[in-house]
Motif scaffolding. Sequence first.
Motif, PDB file in Angstrom:
ATOM      1  N   PHE A 491       0.842  -1.189   0.000  1.00 54.15           N
ATOM      2  CA  PHE A 491       0.000   0.000   0.000  1.00 54.15           C
ATOM      3  C   PHE A 491       0.882   1.245   0.000  1.00 54.15           C
ATOM      4  O   PHE A 491       2.055   1.215   0.378  1.00 54.15           O
ATOM      5  N   CYS A 492       0.306   2.348  -0.456  1.00 49.99           N
ATOM      6  CA  CYS A 492       0.998   3.633  -0.437  1.00 49.99           C
ATOM      7  C   CYS A 492      -0.049   4.734  -0.503  1.00 49.99           C
ATOM      8  O   CYS A 492      -1.195   4.499  -0.911  1.00 49.99           O
ATOM      9  N   THR A 493       0.324   5.921  -0.088  1.00 53.79           N
ATOM     10  CA  THR A 493      -0.604   7.042  -0.174  1.00 53.79           C
ATOM     11  C   THR A 493      -0.581   7.596  -1.593  1.00 53.79           C
ATOM     12  O   THR A 493       0.421   7.496  -2.301  1.00 53.79           O
ATOM     13  N   PRO A 517     -11.074  -5.456  -9.088  1.00 56.07           N
ATOM     14  CA  PRO A 517     -11.470  -5.624  -7.677  1.00 56.07           C
ATOM     15  C   PRO A 517     -10.295  -5.861  -6.734  1.00 56.07           C
ATOM     16  O   PRO A 517     -10.455  -5.710  -5.523  1.00 56.07           O
ATOM     17  N   SER A 518      -9.123  -6.251  -7.257  1.00 58.70           N
ATOM     18  CA  SER A 518      -7.982  -6.474  -6.360  1.00 58.70           C
ATOM     19  C   SER A 518      -7.350  -5.160  -5.924  1.00 58.70           C
ATOM     20  O   SER A 518      -6.511  -5.138  -5.028  1.00 58.70           O
ATOM     21  N   LEU A 519      -7.744  -4.062  -6.542  1.00 54.53           N
ATOM     22  CA  LEU A 519      -7.283  -2.734  -6.123  1.00 54.53           C
ATOM     23  C   LEU A 519      -8.200  -2.240  -5.007  1.00 54.53           C
ATOM     24  O   LEU A 519      -9.413  -2.181  -5.167  1.00 54.53           O
ATOM     25  N   CYS A 533      -4.086   0.352  -2.143  1.00 52.65           N
ATOM     26  CA  CYS A 533      -3.609  -0.980  -1.750  1.00 52.65           C
ATOM     27  C   CYS A 533      -3.639  -1.898  -2.974  1.00 52.65           C
ATOM     28  O   CYS A 533      -4.676  -2.004  -3.645  1.00 52.65           O
ATOM     29  N   GLY A 534      -2.530  -2.576  -3.256  1.00 55.95           N
ATOM     30  CA  GLY A 534      -2.445  -3.410  -4.456  1.00 55.95           C
ATOM     31  C   GLY A 534      -1.717  -4.708  -4.228  1.00 55.95           C
ATOM     32  O   GLY A 534      -1.256  -5.009  -3.123  1.00 55.95           O
ATOM     33  N   MET A 535      -1.605  -5.496  -5.313  1.00 54.79           N
ATOM     34  CA  MET A 535      -1.048  -6.841  -5.237  1.00 54.79           C
ATOM     35  C   MET A 535       0.467  -6.883  -5.414  1.00 54.79           C
ATOM     36  O   MET A 535       1.065  -7.943  -5.300  1.00 54.79           O
ATOM     37  N   ILE A 540       0.683  -1.453  -8.558  1.00 56.03           N
ATOM     38  CA  ILE A 540       0.500  -0.056  -8.163  1.00 56.03           C
ATOM     39  C   ILE A 540       1.112   0.878  -9.194  1.00 56.03           C
ATOM     40  O   ILE A 540       0.549   1.943  -9.502  1.00 56.03           O
ATOM     41  N   GLU A 541       2.247   0.485  -9.763  1.00 60.18           N
ATOM     42  CA  GLU A 541       2.883   1.299 -10.808  1.00 60.18           C
ATOM     43  C   GLU A 541       1.969   1.454 -12.024  1.00 60.18           C
ATOM     44  O   GLU A 541       1.828   2.542 -12.593  1.00 60.18           O
ATOM     45  N   ILE A 542       1.322   0.356 -12.418  1.00 62.96           N
ATOM     46  CA  ILE A 542       0.411   0.393 -13.566  1.00 62.96           C
ATOM     47  C   ILE A 542      -0.798   1.273 -13.269  1.00 62.96           C
ATOM     48  O   ILE A 542      -1.237   2.071 -14.109  1.00 62.96           O
ATOM     49  N   ILE A 543      -1.366   1.154 -12.070  1.00 64.07           N
ATOM     50  CA  ILE A 543      -2.515   1.982 -11.686  1.00 64.07           C
ATOM     51  C   ILE A 543      -2.140   3.462 -11.726  1.00 64.07           C
ATOM     52  O   ILE A 543      -2.887   4.303 -12.247  1.00 64.07           O
TER      53      ILE A 543
END
Length: 810
Positions: A491-493, A517-519, A533-535, A540-543
């Motif tokens: 996770f990160c802000t 849904p995994s995000l 919060c990611g897998m 997270i980089e892709i999001i």
Amino acid sequence: MLSNLRICAVSHQTIPSVHINNICCYKVRASLKRLKPHVPLGRNYSSLPGLIGNDIKSLHSIINPPIAKIRNIGIMAHIDAGKTTTTERILYYSGYTRSLGDVDDGDTVTDFMAQERERGITIQSAAVTFDWKGYRVNLIDTPGHVDFTLEVERCLRVLDGAVAIFDASAGVEAQTLTVWRQADKHNIPRICFLNKMDKTGASFKYAVESIREKLKAKPLLLQLPIGEAKTFKGVVDVVTKEKLLWNSNSNDGKDFERKPLLEMSDPELLKETTEARNALIEQVADLDDEFADLVLEEFSENFDLLPAEKLQTAIHRVTLAQTAVPVLCGSALKNKGIQPLLDAVTVYLPSPVERNYEFLQWYKDDLCALAFKVLHDKQRGPLVFMRIYSGTIKPQLAIHNVNGNCTERISRLLLPFADQHVEIPSLTAGNIALTVGLKHTATGDTIVSSKSSALAAARRAEREGEKKHRQNNEAERVLLAGVEIPEPVFFCTIEPPSVSKQPDLEHALKCLQREDPSLKVRLDPDSGQTVLCGMGELHIEIIHDRIKREYGLETYLGPLQVAYRETILNSVRATDTLDRTLGDKRHLVTVEVEARPIETSSVTPVIEYAESISEGLLNVSQEAIESGIHSACLQGPLLGSPVQDVAITLHSLTIHPGTSTTMISACVSRCVQKRQGLTMFPMLVLNSWAQAICPPQPSKPKVLGLQALKKADKQVLEPLMNLEVTVARDYLSPVLADLAQRRGNIQEIQTRQDNKVVIGFVPLADIMGYSTVLRTLTSGSATFALELSTYQAMNSQDQNTLLNRRSGLT
């Protein structure tokens, strides 16, 4: 899928200097590649079969083929095994594209997102529809990276069969095991395709053995390679005893010849094939009684007389029973072996009518569909992919969402032919549809024709459950079957460039969460910041990249942090009383709870009730009690991480008449927090809410609060990852030394061709940024794969270091 549903809208370039009509296709492609820095290569797609002129009858025959002629399949494999390249060849040979796309060139149909083309990996599963020799095939190309495992999971949920692709030089790899387990979970029949037979180090025998040993599967060798690595030129069909050789002068692999093996021309190959065919017949006879009877009665003296059709039918039954897996081979990049693979899909994998879906009997002929993917398109809005199990879907149809308990209307119905979306008048059972106009439907939602239809199905399921002595909730679970969403590990802000852009960021995150849904997105109660919060790091980089490209927002990410969990080590009790008067109504609740650790891993708390709790009291307040317990376990006392592996027992509950369920929930939540020591780390959201509705009043003494705080030993749990590193022998020592510094626990070191494969466990916190370090250590030659294994307790020294770092002491 069809990223932006692969609404693959590829721009078509006009190149006047090249006279396409006078130059053969492969020369044009070669010329364009040389011009690539100046002239981007466009894709040309063929018109759909049957869509010439106004041939409406032909269009209908394409849209709704007989259900026995439908194949819903997925392509699954470890990253870089060749899934997308194989899909490209399939589309080309089936006549739906006019040129062969290449992952390296970034012009494939199913990898449409900019992020996919830049990285050369599949991020979103992509759906394509095509016909092959009278069969309709709905194919889904799935990602191979562990960060996008949910993409594979939700696609397998709606498929009838799968093609597992293997790198012939590597055999079964880490992510192969994951997707294979997912296919087992959903009972998906599958066939294996050993790809990259032309690659240096390719070994047919090694790959087959790895399937047998690592996957515990029984491989049925339907093909043998003619040569390996640089000498690979074709395959032998073991079932028909024919050799398939591809024309070396053909640049696209369309031209190949099928010849029977003869004693005069191929004595050794014929002998090897005969032995393989005899072994195959014996294997299938051991697995299929009907085939065994046929062989013993008519062909026991001479297996050569057994017709190929009889053997194929038996292999089809064995594949459906999942007692063995057919194995084929080829090279997708070199355009060899794809046409026989397509034939195998139609012959050996099941049609929708051959899969046994128990819930269909409850719906009869009414509509029953499952939404398994949602995408957002700027022009069309939300696009929802559905697998239709029964009934018919039409445009302007009002449908009922069972999960959301709402009614919506489908405005348009589309069918994805390669990258083109064809608007269609209807679609029947067994197909995969793309719908436009559904505003509230999400992944995993069950779609039916009306609310009364859902209730009728539920009643039939309940009656069936009573006949078979099942619990009603099992039937209910099947009715609403969706996908299991894994818990995030990173996770990160995330912050917008300005306060005015916060609503735009919230809209972007809402859309991306519906797609993926995994995000998970949550609000930090202490700082008020938005937490992503990611897998994994790549996820997270892709999001972050998609928010920038698709929504035009330059967001800022905080440092990436590991998602820890917490638990307790001993059993404790606590009692609490909430006594508040609001207006003229008094709310009084007294509860006593016990918290204890459990051995089995459970993300959510196990809730139990003492025998002294009356059923009448539970009927009124059970939902409020469980809501309070779940709320209390969302943030633990040490790091504010979720609490797991605990059981909460309610020993006593006293409620004053007229007390609201909200007060009951708040009291239970506060009591559970006390046993975790949350009096020192209050949940600001809960406290501020409680103060707003309950003005401070003198409260009764908290009987066991301090005792519970002193007794409860608390423990941080950290995510432990399965790690598999493939490295050349020369670099093995520095890799092992580096893993030792990362608290790695090496289980075994295997030999794979000329490489070593290091298998072990490593804490996620110590593996962040590992790809860069590994490239440096091995001069870019090593690869690695990660998968979440479990959560393990940290030792006291590491835990203290972590707590001091989080509190700012170090």
